[in-house]
Design a protein around this motif. Sequence first.
Motif, PDB file in Angstrom:
ATOM      1  N   ILE A 192      -4.379  11.893 -19.525  1.00 45.66           N
ATOM      2  CA  ILE A 192      -5.605  11.233 -19.046  1.00 45.66           C
ATOM      3  C   ILE A 192      -5.352   9.754 -18.819  1.00 45.66           C
ATOM      4  CG2 ILE A 192      -7.949  10.565 -19.712  1.00 45.66           C
ATOM      5  CD1 ILE A 192      -8.141  13.322 -21.108  1.00 45.66           C
ATOM      6  N   ILE A 193      -4.635   9.112 -19.733  1.00 47.89           N
ATOM      7  CA  ILE A 193      -4.307   7.699 -19.571  1.00 47.89           C
ATOM      8  C   ILE A 193      -3.416   7.495 -18.345  1.00 47.89           C
ATOM      9  CG2 ILE A 193      -3.016   5.788 -20.625  1.00 47.89           C
ATOM     10  CD1 ILE A 193      -4.091   6.813 -23.344  1.00 47.89           C
ATOM     11  N   LEU A 194      -2.484   8.398 -18.119  1.00 46.78           N
ATOM     12  CA  LEU A 194      -1.606   8.319 -16.952  1.00 46.78           C
ATOM     13  C   LEU A 194      -2.410   8.417 -15.657  1.00 46.78           C
ATOM     14  CD1 LEU A 194       1.320   8.301 -15.819  1.00 46.78           C
ATOM     15  CD2 LEU A 194       1.263  10.776 -16.002  1.00 46.78           C
ATOM     16  N   MET A 195      -3.343   9.351 -15.605  1.00 45.19           N
ATOM     17  CA  MET A 195      -4.157   9.508 -14.400  1.00 45.19           C
ATOM     18  C   MET A 195      -5.075   8.303 -14.189  1.00 45.19           C
ATOM     19  SD  MET A 195      -5.050  13.560 -14.244  1.00 45.19           S
ATOM     20  CE  MET A 195      -5.671  13.740 -15.899  1.00 45.19           C
ATOM     21  N   LEU A 196      -5.693   7.803 -15.256  1.00 39.68           N
ATOM     22  CA  LEU A 196      -6.564   6.637 -15.121  1.00 39.68           C
ATOM     23  C   LEU A 196      -5.772   5.399 -14.701  1.00 39.68           C
ATOM     24  CD1 LEU A 196      -9.000   7.051 -18.137  1.00 39.68           C
ATOM     25  CD2 LEU A 196      -9.496   7.355 -15.721  1.00 39.68           C
ATOM     26  N   TYR A 219       0.816  -1.215   0.000  1.00 41.69           N
ATOM     27  CA  TYR A 219       0.000   0.000   0.000  1.00 41.69           C
ATOM     28  C   TYR A 219       0.852   1.268   0.000  1.00 41.69           C
ATOM     29  CZ  TYR A 219       0.853   0.617   4.986  1.00 41.69           C
ATOM     30  OH  TYR A 219       1.445   0.814   6.190  1.00 41.69           O
ATOM     31  N   ASN A 220       2.060   1.228   0.566  1.00 43.41           N
ATOM     32  CA  ASN A 220       2.924   2.408   0.562  1.00 43.41           C
ATOM     33  C   ASN A 220       3.361   2.773  -0.851  1.00 43.41           C
ATOM     34  OD1 ASN A 220       3.094   3.070   3.347  1.00 43.41           O
ATOM     35  ND2 ASN A 220       4.456   1.339   3.659  1.00 43.41           N
ATOM     36  N   LYS A 221       3.802   1.777  -1.615  1.00 45.25           N
ATOM     37  CA  LYS A 221       4.208   2.028  -2.995  1.00 45.25           C
ATOM     38  C   LYS A 221       3.018   2.452  -3.836  1.00 45.25           C
ATOM     39  CE  LYS A 221       8.040  -1.213  -2.942  1.00 45.25           C
ATOM     40  NZ  LYS A 221       8.518  -2.510  -3.449  1.00 45.25           N
ATOM     41  N   SER A 222       1.869   1.845  -3.585  1.00 46.03           N
ATOM     42  CA  SER A 222       0.667   2.204  -4.324  1.00 46.03           C
ATOM     43  C   SER A 222       0.273   3.651  -4.063  1.00 46.03           C
ATOM     44  CB  SER A 222      -0.478   1.268  -3.935  1.00 46.03           C
ATOM     45  OG  SER A 222      -1.662   1.613  -4.609  1.00 46.03           O
ATOM     46  N   TYR A 223       0.391   4.096  -2.816  1.00 47.83           N
ATOM     47  CA  TYR A 223       0.076   5.482  -2.471  1.00 47.83           C
ATOM     48  C   TYR A 223       1.027   6.442  -3.186  1.00 47.83           C
ATOM     49  CZ  TYR A 223      -0.906   9.626   0.322  1.00 47.83           C
ATOM     50  OH  TYR A 223      -1.245  10.886   0.711  1.00 47.83           O
ATOM     51  N   LEU A 224       2.297   6.065  -3.257  1.00 45.37           N
ATOM     52  CA  LEU A 224       3.280   6.886  -3.954  1.00 45.37           C
ATOM     53  C   LEU A 224       2.981   6.951  -5.450  1.00 45.37           C
ATOM     54  CD1 LEU A 224       5.944   8.495  -3.826  1.00 45.37           C
ATOM     55  CD2 LEU A 224       7.121   6.331  -4.247  1.00 45.37           C
ATOM     56  N   VAL A 225       2.636   5.814  -6.039  1.00 44.16           N
ATOM     57  CA  VAL A 225       2.334   5.775  -7.471  1.00 44.16           C
ATOM     58  C   VAL A 225       1.097   6.605  -7.794  1.00 44.16           C
ATOM     59  CG1 VAL A 225       1.595   4.262  -9.356  1.00 44.16           C
ATOM     60  CG2 VAL A 225       3.493   3.590  -7.910  1.00 44.16           C
ATOM     61  N   ILE A 226       0.067   6.520  -6.969  1.00 36.67           N
ATOM     62  CA  ILE A 226      -1.138   7.304  -7.260  1.00 36.67           C
ATOM     63  C   ILE A 226      -0.866   8.796  -7.087  1.00 36.67           C
ATOM     64  CG2 ILE A 226      -2.167   7.157  -4.971  1.00 36.67           C
ATOM     65  CD1 ILE A 226      -4.872   7.088  -6.325  1.00 36.67           C
ATOM     66  N   SER A 227      -0.096   9.169  -6.082  1.00 34.53           N
ATOM     67  CA  SER A 227       0.210  10.591  -5.880  1.00 34.53           C
ATOM     68  C   SER A 227       1.015  11.152  -7.044  1.00 34.53           C
ATOM     69  CB  SER A 227       0.987  10.790  -4.582  1.00 34.53           C
ATOM     70  OG  SER A 227       0.229  10.375  -3.488  1.00 34.53           O
ATOM     71  N   VAL A 228       2.074  10.468  -7.395  1.00 32.03           N
ATOM     72  CA  VAL A 228       2.927  10.935  -8.487  1.00 32.03           C
ATOM     73  C   VAL A 228       2.179  10.878  -9.823  1.00 32.03           C
ATOM     74  CG1 VAL A 228       5.031  10.413  -9.789  1.00 32.03           C
ATOM     75  CG2 VAL A 228       5.067  10.360  -7.308  1.00 32.03           C
ATOM     76  N   GLY A 229       1.432   9.809 -10.047  1.00 31.31           N
ATOM     77  CA  GLY A 229       0.707   9.663 -11.312  1.00 31.31           C
ATOM     78  C   GLY A 229      -0.348  10.730 -11.521  1.00 31.31           C
ATOM     79  N   LEU A 230      -1.113  11.024 -10.477  1.00 35.74           N
ATOM     80  CA  LEU A 230      -2.158  12.038 -10.619  1.00 35.74           C
ATOM     81  C   LEU A 230      -1.567  13.434 -10.800  1.00 35.74           C
ATOM     82  CD1 LEU A 230      -4.883  10.898  -8.071  1.00 35.74           C
ATOM     83  CD2 LEU A 230      -4.965  10.814 -10.556  1.00 35.74           C
ATOM     84  N   TRP A 231      -0.583  13.796  -9.999  1.00 38.11           N
ATOM     85  CA  TRP A 231       0.004  15.134 -10.121  1.00 38.11           C
ATOM     86  C   TRP A 231       0.752  15.304 -11.437  1.00 38.11           C
ATOM     87  CZ3 TRP A 231      -1.816  19.076  -7.813  1.00 38.11           C
ATOM     88  CH2 TRP A 231      -2.393  18.954  -6.566  1.00 38.11           C
ATOM     89  N   THR A 232       1.464  14.268 -11.870  1.00 36.66           N
ATOM     90  CA  THR A 232       2.154  14.350 -13.157  1.00 36.66           C
ATOM     91  C   THR A 232       1.148  14.465 -14.288  1.00 36.66           C
ATOM     92  OG1 THR A 232       3.952  13.013 -12.268  1.00 36.66           O
ATOM     93  CG2 THR A 232       3.827  13.205 -14.653  1.00 36.66           C
ATOM     94  N   GLY A 233       0.072  13.695 -14.216  1.00 40.77           N
ATOM     95  CA  GLY A 233      -0.969  13.768 -15.238  1.00 40.77           C
ATOM     96  C   GLY A 233      -1.623  15.136 -15.304  1.00 40.77           C
ATOM     97  N   GLN A 251      -4.503   1.226 -10.607  1.00 39.48           N
ATOM     98  CA  GLN A 251      -3.585   0.502  -9.725  1.00 39.48           C
ATOM     99  C   GLN A 251      -3.921   0.760  -8.264  1.00 39.48           C
ATOM    100  OE1 GLN A 251      -0.894   1.311  -7.498  1.00 39.48           O
ATOM    101  NE2 GLN A 251      -1.414   3.467  -7.624  1.00 39.48           N
ATOM    102  N   ALA A 252      -4.436   1.937  -7.943  1.00 37.11           N
ATOM    103  CA  ALA A 252      -4.820   2.218  -6.558  1.00 37.11           C
ATOM    104  C   ALA A 252      -5.986   1.338  -6.133  1.00 37.11           C
ATOM    105  CB  ALA A 252      -5.177   3.687  -6.387  1.00 37.11           C
ATOM    106  N   PHE A 253      -6.946   1.142  -7.024  1.00 34.82           N
ATOM    107  CA  PHE A 253      -8.078   0.278  -6.693  1.00 34.82           C
ATOM    108  C   PHE A 253      -7.638  -1.174  -6.531  1.00 34.82           C
ATOM    109  CE2 PHE A 253     -10.712   3.696  -8.716  1.00 34.82           C
ATOM    110  CZ  PHE A 253     -11.377   4.043  -7.554  1.00 34.82           C
ATOM    111  N   ILE A 254      -6.558  -1.560  -7.190  1.00 33.10           N
ATOM    112  CA  ILE A 254      -6.077  -2.939  -7.093  1.00 33.10           C
ATOM    113  C   ILE A 254      -5.171  -3.135  -5.875  1.00 33.10           C
ATOM    114  CG2 ILE A 254      -4.652  -4.690  -8.236  1.00 33.10           C
ATOM    115  CD1 ILE A 254      -5.619  -3.515 -10.913  1.00 33.10           C
ATOM    116  N   PHE A 255      -4.245  -2.202  -5.615  1.00 33.91           N
ATOM    117  CA  PHE A 255      -3.206  -2.434  -4.625  1.00 33.91           C
ATOM    118  C   PHE A 255      -3.311  -1.615  -3.337  1.00 33.91           C
ATOM    119  CE2 PHE A 255      -1.073  -3.403  -8.706  1.00 33.91           C
ATOM    120  CZ  PHE A 255      -0.815  -4.741  -8.460  1.00 33.91           C
TER     121      PHE A 255
END
Length: 78
Positions: A37-41, A3-17, A46-50
Motif C-alpha cells: 500500500i505504501i509503495l502504491m501511494l 514525465y517519461n520517467k514519472s510514467y514509468l515509475v507510476i506504472s511499475v510502482g502500481l503493478w508491483t504494489g 510522485q505522479a501528482f508531483i512530476f
Amino acid sequence: MDYNKSYLVISVGLWTGIVVGIIGALIEIGLIVYISIILMLGSLVQAFIFYKCPNCKKPFNIRGKKPKYCPECGCALE
C-alpha cells in the motif's frame, strides 16, 4: 524527473504494489500488504508531483495512456 520517467515509475510502482499485496494477502502477512500500500501511494504521490507537461506544467491524467500531445497547450511530446 521528467514525465517519461514519472510514467514509468507510476506504472511499475502500481503493478508491483498490486502483485506484492496479493501475495501478502494470500500468505497472510499483514506487513507485506502494508508495504505494498505504501509503495502504491508513493508512486501516486510522485505522479501528482512530476507527471506534467514540460512546457505549460499542467498535470496529465494518470488514468490512461501517456499522451502524445499536451491536452492544455498542444505541445508535441516525445
